[in-house]
Design a protein around this motif. Structure first.
Motif, PDB file in Angstrom:
ATOM      1  N   VAL A  30     -41.057  10.757 -11.875  1.00 40.39           N
ATOM      2  CA  VAL A  30     -41.076  11.626 -13.058  1.00 40.39           C
ATOM      3  C   VAL A  30     -40.844  10.823 -14.339  1.00 40.39           C
ATOM      4  CG1 VAL A  30     -40.392  13.673 -11.783  1.00 40.39           C
ATOM      5  CG2 VAL A  30     -38.623  12.175 -12.737  1.00 40.39           C
ATOM      6  N   ALA A  31     -41.019   9.527 -14.292  1.00 37.07           N
ATOM      7  CA  ALA A  31     -40.788   8.675 -15.467  1.00 37.07           C
ATOM      8  C   ALA A  31     -41.623   9.159 -16.648  1.00 37.07           C
ATOM      9  CB  ALA A  31     -41.125   7.223 -15.148  1.00 37.07           C
ATOM     10  N   GLY A  32     -40.979   9.256 -17.804  1.00 35.77           N
ATOM     11  CA  GLY A  32     -41.659   9.744 -18.990  1.00 35.77           C
ATOM     12  C   GLY A  32     -41.663  11.245 -19.118  1.00 35.77           C
ATOM     13  N   GLY A  33     -41.101  11.935 -18.118  1.00 37.71           N
ATOM     14  CA  GLY A  33     -41.050  13.385 -18.143  1.00 37.71           C
ATOM     15  C   GLY A  33     -39.711  13.899 -18.643  1.00 37.71           C
ATOM     16  N   GLU A  34     -39.253  14.980 -18.041  1.00 36.93           N
ATOM     17  CA  GLU A  34     -38.027  15.630 -18.494  1.00 36.93           C
ATOM     18  C   GLU A  34     -37.137  15.976 -17.306  1.00 36.93           C
ATOM     19  OE1 GLU A  34     -38.438  18.480 -22.004  1.00 36.93           O
ATOM     20  OE2 GLU A  34     -40.407  18.636 -21.043  1.00 36.93           O
ATOM     21  N   ILE A  35     -35.854  16.162 -17.610  1.00 36.22           N
ATOM     22  CA  ILE A  35     -34.877  16.613 -16.627  1.00 36.22           C
ATOM     23  C   ILE A  35     -34.033  17.703 -17.276  1.00 36.22           C
ATOM     24  CG2 ILE A  35     -33.265  14.774 -17.267  1.00 36.22           C
ATOM     25  CD1 ILE A  35     -32.237  14.832 -14.361  1.00 36.22           C
ATOM     26  N   ALA A  36     -33.721  18.733 -16.507  1.00 36.28           N
ATOM     27  CA  ALA A  36     -32.940  19.845 -17.050  1.00 36.28           C
ATOM     28  C   ALA A  36     -32.050  20.424 -15.961  1.00 36.28           C
ATOM     29  CB  ALA A  36     -33.857  20.939 -17.603  1.00 36.28           C
ATOM     30  N   TRP A 239     -45.772  16.438 -11.241  1.00 36.37           N
ATOM     31  CA  TRP A 239     -44.705  16.660 -10.270  1.00 36.37           C
ATOM     32  C   TRP A 239     -43.622  17.550 -10.867  1.00 36.37           C
ATOM     33  CZ3 TRP A 239     -44.388  14.694  -5.265  1.00 36.37           C
ATOM     34  CH2 TRP A 239     -45.360  13.754  -4.917  1.00 36.37           C
ATOM     35  N   ILE A 240     -43.168  18.507 -10.061  1.00 34.83           N
ATOM     36  CA  ILE A 240     -41.937  19.232 -10.346  1.00 34.83           C
ATOM     37  C   ILE A 240     -41.047  19.080  -9.124  1.00 34.83           C
ATOM     38  CG2 ILE A 240     -40.855  21.487 -10.647  1.00 34.83           C
ATOM     39  CD1 ILE A 240     -43.048  22.366 -12.392  1.00 34.83           C
ATOM     40  N   ILE A 241     -39.851  18.567  -9.324  1.00 34.31           N
ATOM     41  CA  ILE A 241     -38.858  18.465  -8.251  1.00 34.31           C
ATOM     42  C   ILE A 241     -37.723  19.404  -8.613  1.00 34.31           C
ATOM     43  CG2 ILE A 241     -37.231  17.006  -7.018  1.00 34.31           C
ATOM     44  CD1 ILE A 241     -40.195  15.375  -8.664  1.00 34.31           C
ATOM     45  N   ARG A 411     -24.469  23.946 -10.389  1.00 29.65           N
ATOM     46  CA  ARG A 411     -25.880  24.027 -10.746  1.00 29.65           C
ATOM     47  C   ARG A 411     -26.626  22.791 -10.275  1.00 29.65           C
ATOM     48  NH1 ARG A 411     -23.681  25.797 -16.553  1.00 29.65           N
ATOM     49  NH2 ARG A 411     -22.911  27.855 -15.919  1.00 29.65           N
ATOM     50  N   THR A 412     -27.884  22.970 -10.043  1.00 28.76           N
ATOM     51  CA  THR A 412     -28.717  21.881  -9.560  1.00 28.76           C
ATOM     52  C   THR A 412     -29.567  21.344 -10.708  1.00 28.76           C
ATOM     53  OG1 THR A 412     -30.345  21.285  -7.867  1.00 28.76           O
ATOM     54  CG2 THR A 412     -30.414  23.546  -8.666  1.00 28.76           C
ATOM     55  N   VAL A 413     -30.712  20.769 -10.402  1.00 26.87           N
ATOM     56  CA  VAL A 413     -31.464  20.061 -11.429  1.00 26.87           C
ATOM     57  C   VAL A 413     -32.956  20.268 -11.210  1.00 26.87           C
ATOM     58  CG1 VAL A 413     -31.539  17.917 -10.102  1.00 26.87           C
ATOM     59  CG2 VAL A 413     -31.643  17.816 -12.599  1.00 26.87           C
ATOM     60  N   LEU A 414     -33.709  20.216 -12.297  1.00 24.42           N
ATOM     61  CA  LEU A 414     -35.165  20.262 -12.239  1.00 24.42           C
ATOM     62  C   LEU A 414     -35.722  19.069 -12.992  1.00 24.42           C
ATOM     63  CD1 LEU A 414     -37.591  23.179 -12.450  1.00 24.42           C
ATOM     64  CD2 LEU A 414     -37.891  21.326 -14.088  1.00 24.42           C
ATOM     65  N   LEU A 415     -36.682  18.383 -12.380  1.00 24.95           N
ATOM     66  CA  LEU A 415     -37.330  17.239 -13.006  1.00 24.95           C
ATOM     67  C   LEU A 415     -38.832  17.495 -13.053  1.00 24.95           C
ATOM     68  CD1 LEU A 415     -35.129  16.014 -10.634  1.00 24.95           C
ATOM     69  CD2 LEU A 415     -35.379  14.091 -12.203  1.00 24.95           C
ATOM     70  N   ILE A 416     -39.470  17.088 -14.128  1.00 30.04           N
ATOM     71  CA  ILE A 416     -40.914  17.279 -14.280  1.00 30.04           C
ATOM     72  C   ILE A 416     -41.511  16.010 -14.870  1.00 30.04           C
ATOM     73  CG2 ILE A 416     -40.630  18.362 -16.552  1.00 30.04           C
ATOM     74  CD1 ILE A 416     -43.051  20.152 -15.839  1.00 30.04           C
ATOM     75  N   SER A 417     -42.698  15.649 -14.403  1.00 29.17           N
ATOM     76  CA  SER A 417     -43.305  14.389 -14.843  1.00 29.17           C
ATOM     77  C   SER A 417     -44.051  14.520 -16.156  1.00 29.17           C
ATOM     78  CB  SER A 417     -44.262  13.869 -13.761  1.00 29.17           C
ATOM     79  OG  SER A 417     -45.305  14.802 -13.512  1.00 29.17           O
ATOM     80  N   ARG A 418     -44.056  15.697 -16.748  1.00 27.70           N
ATOM     81  CA  ARG A 418     -44.727  15.902 -18.035  1.00 27.70           C
ATOM     82  C   ARG A 418     -43.691  15.983 -19.145  1.00 27.70           C
ATOM     83  NH1 ARG A 418     -49.133  20.655 -19.461  1.00 27.70           N
ATOM     84  NH2 ARG A 418     -49.074  20.423 -21.731  1.00 27.70           N
ATOM     85  N   PRO A 419     -43.882  15.276 -20.248  1.00 28.17           N
ATOM     86  CA  PRO A 419     -42.896  15.320 -21.335  1.00 28.17           C
ATOM     87  C   PRO A 419     -43.054  16.552 -22.219  1.00 28.17           C
ATOM     88  CG  PRO A 419     -44.672  13.835 -21.919  1.00 28.17           C
ATOM     89  CD  PRO A 419     -44.969  14.306 -20.511  1.00 28.17           C
ATOM     90  N   THR A 420     -42.004  16.869 -22.951  1.00 32.58           N
ATOM     91  CA  THR A 420     -41.967  17.952 -23.948  1.00 32.58           C
ATOM     92  C   THR A 420     -42.620  19.229 -23.448  1.00 32.58           C
ATOM     93  OG1 THR A 420     -44.047  17.240 -25.005  1.00 32.58           O
ATOM     94  CG2 THR A 420     -41.974  16.272 -25.844  1.00 32.58           C
ATOM     95  N   PHE A 421     -42.263  19.615 -22.244  1.00 34.88           N
ATOM     96  CA  PHE A 421     -42.880  20.797 -21.627  1.00 34.88           C
ATOM     97  C   PHE A 421     -41.865  21.896 -21.353  1.00 34.88           C
ATOM     98  CE2 PHE A 421     -44.457  23.229 -17.956  1.00 34.88           C
ATOM     99  CZ  PHE A 421     -45.695  23.625 -18.454  1.00 34.88           C
ATOM    100  N   GLN A 434     -43.082  30.477 -13.505  1.00 36.36           N
ATOM    101  CA  GLN A 434     -43.790  30.483 -14.782  1.00 36.36           C
ATOM    102  C   GLN A 434     -44.186  29.071 -15.206  1.00 36.36           C
ATOM    103  OE1 GLN A 434     -44.468  33.431 -15.833  1.00 36.36           O
ATOM    104  NE2 GLN A 434     -45.455  33.072 -17.799  1.00 36.36           N
ATOM    105  N   LEU A 435     -43.337  28.080 -14.915  1.00 40.73           N
ATOM    106  CA  LEU A 435     -43.673  26.695 -15.242  1.00 40.73           C
ATOM    107  C   LEU A 435     -44.944  26.244 -14.533  1.00 40.73           C
ATOM    108  CD1 LEU A 435     -40.151  24.986 -15.132  1.00 40.73           C
ATOM    109  CD2 LEU A 435     -41.495  25.555 -17.174  1.00 40.73           C
ATOM    110  N   ILE A 436     -45.079  26.619 -13.263  1.00 40.67           N
ATOM    111  CA  ILE A 436     -46.272  26.249 -12.498  1.00 40.67           C
ATOM    112  C   ILE A 436     -47.515  26.884 -13.129  1.00 40.67           C
ATOM    113  CG2 ILE A 436     -47.430  26.378 -10.263  1.00 40.67           C
ATOM    114  CD1 ILE A 436     -45.074  24.509 -10.172  1.00 40.67           C
TER     115      ILE A 436
END
Length: 444
Positions: A30-36, A239-241, A411-421, A434-436
């Motif tokens: 997910v490099a360059g993406g986001e984590i929340a 990718w969404i993890i 709480r757990t975590v969500l990672l996505i390989s797309r930035p600013t999303f 909804q993200l999908i």
């Protein structure tokens, strides 16, 4: 023209942000993406959380209220076997198929997908023989797919998916078979359940050395999965993890069915090999599921509900008690829910046991028998070499989950390989749906 893209959704139990720091391969994916931060909705259990992600709604609407159901009309418990028809709302792949143009989907080891109508499906479906033997098998769509997977990878290692041997081998098979299926059909949406982090965190505790070793093993498998999928897809691969829930340390256990028996609401009869629940004479029963229990009042009388609720209010392992009129605020007001829902103390969990003396436990309780036991049994992760079976010692269990994720560490975590999303708001498991759709440009 928009570039064609595919989306991988990897669903991982007990994925915590602190573990991501020790997973370099995951971070590379997910490099360059986001984590929340991602908050699982109550109850924080496998089947409800997966259903939340795949439908975008809570149990009150999709109907998956626990890891099993108690069917009131026939007084029967069904654990881990419910077919796809138990969903009461459309799932992600159905929305994708109806899109223009339609998108193809694969669903790998999601719960409640036996009979699912995705383009590709694989989920465990062992064959149970009359003599008690069990043959490893998987339900697949198309039906011939499992034979192809067997030729490539051998039978799915069912005994490493659950039970005393549960560990990395099952997740290895899931990863390799998913890559093989992608090579053959290249579905545009691929859901994969990777269960590896579930086992040692329950056996030995989420902070144990064994649990941390599972984190390293999972990271290696994610690298293998990512490498395999990237070799298949030449278009934009997103990718969404998503973590499902967080397992927390436990040191005590409650026995709601023993409480009901002591108070005369649950009755038993003597069978050939132990005591069994007498459904005809019982007035209440608790479906115990990790850190929650659905209590069903069998006579349907409100006075009985009030009596049973009063009994449980004084139990030391019960943190909160929800009556039916309170379930709406938790998104759990569905006819399949109990008349009372018990929430355990954060450091406790509920066992399904109803016998008072282990000598009276039916023989099936000492086996890995997830379908016959009327409740979830994490003690199946252990082995008693003297009895040559599953022990009857629930204090062995060191980790559990299910209580509301109200504190940050729950709480757990969500990672996505797309930035600013990702939206600038707290994320819940229902938001994954909804993200999908947004990734496929099917929602704003």
């Amino acid at each position: 023209m928009r570039k064609k893209q595919s989306v991988m959704l990897l669903s991982v139990p007990n994925l915590r942000e602190r573990d991501v720091a020790n997973m370099p391969n995951l971070r590379q994916v997910v490099a360059g993406g986001e984590i929340a931060e991602l908050t699982p909705s109550f109850p924080c259990l496998t089947c409800p959380v997966q259903a939340n992600m795949l439908t975008g709604v809570l149990p009150s609407q999709h109907g998956i209220v626990a890891n099993g159901f108690f069917w009131r009309e026939r007084k029967q418990v069904e654990m881990w076997t419910s077919p796809y028809e138990c969903f009461e709302r459309p799932l992600l792949w159905q929305h994708l198929r109806r899109a223009s143009p339609p998108r193809t989907s694969a669903v790998w080891f999601a719960l409640h997908t036996k009979g699912a109508d995705a383009d590709l499906v694989c989920t465990p479906a062992p064959i149970h023989h009359p003599d008690g033997r069990e043959t490893s098998w998987c339900y697949t769509q198309p039906s011939t797919l499992y034979e192809q997977l067997r030729e490539q990878f051998g039978d799915f290692p069912l005994h490493h998916y659950w039970g005393p041997l549960a560990g990395a081998k099952a997740s290895e098979w899931i990863v390799r078979s998913a890559v093989y299926a992608a090579e053959k059909s290249r579905p545009q949406f691929f859901y994969i359940y990777l269960p590896l982090l579930d086992y040692e965190a329950q056996r030995t505790g989420p902070e144990s050395a064994e649990a941390q070793e599972s984190v390293r093993e999972a990271d290696k498998l994610i690298a293998e999965l990512a490498s395999g999928m990237q070799a298949v897809y030449d278009e934009d691969l997103l990718w969404i993890i998503a973590g499902e829930y967080v397992i927390t340390p436990v040191g005590s256990v409650g026995f709601p069915n023993r409480v009901l028996r002591e108070e005369g609401y649950l009755r038993v009869y003597a069978g050939d090999d132990g005591e069994y629940i007498d459904w005809d004479r019982s007035r209440a029963f608790a479906l115990a599921d990790h850190q929650i229990a659905h209590v069903f009042v069998l006579d349907g009388e409100e006075a009985t509900v009030a009596e049973v609720a009063e009994i449980f209010r004084s139990q030391p392992d019960v943190d909160r008690l929800l009556r039916r009129e309170q379930l709406a605020q938790w998104g759990l007001d569905h006819p399949r829910s109990g008349d009372i829902v018990l929430i355990a103390q954060p450091t406790s969990w509920f066992a399904y046991y109803w016998w008072m003396d282990d000598a009276n436990a039916p023989s099936f309780t000492r086996g890995v028998d997830i379908h016959r036991k009327p409740g979830y049994d994490p003690v199946e992760l252990f082995w008693d070499p003297n009895a040559r079976g599953i022990p009857l010692d629930p204090t062995l269990v060191k980790g559990s989950h299910g209580v509301p994720a109200e504190a940050p560490w729950q709480r757990t975590v969500l990672l996505i390989s797309r930035p600013t999303f990702l939206p600038e708001k707290p994320l819940a498991d229902t938001d994954v749906f909804q993200l999908i759709l947004r990734l496929f440009h099917l929602a704003s």
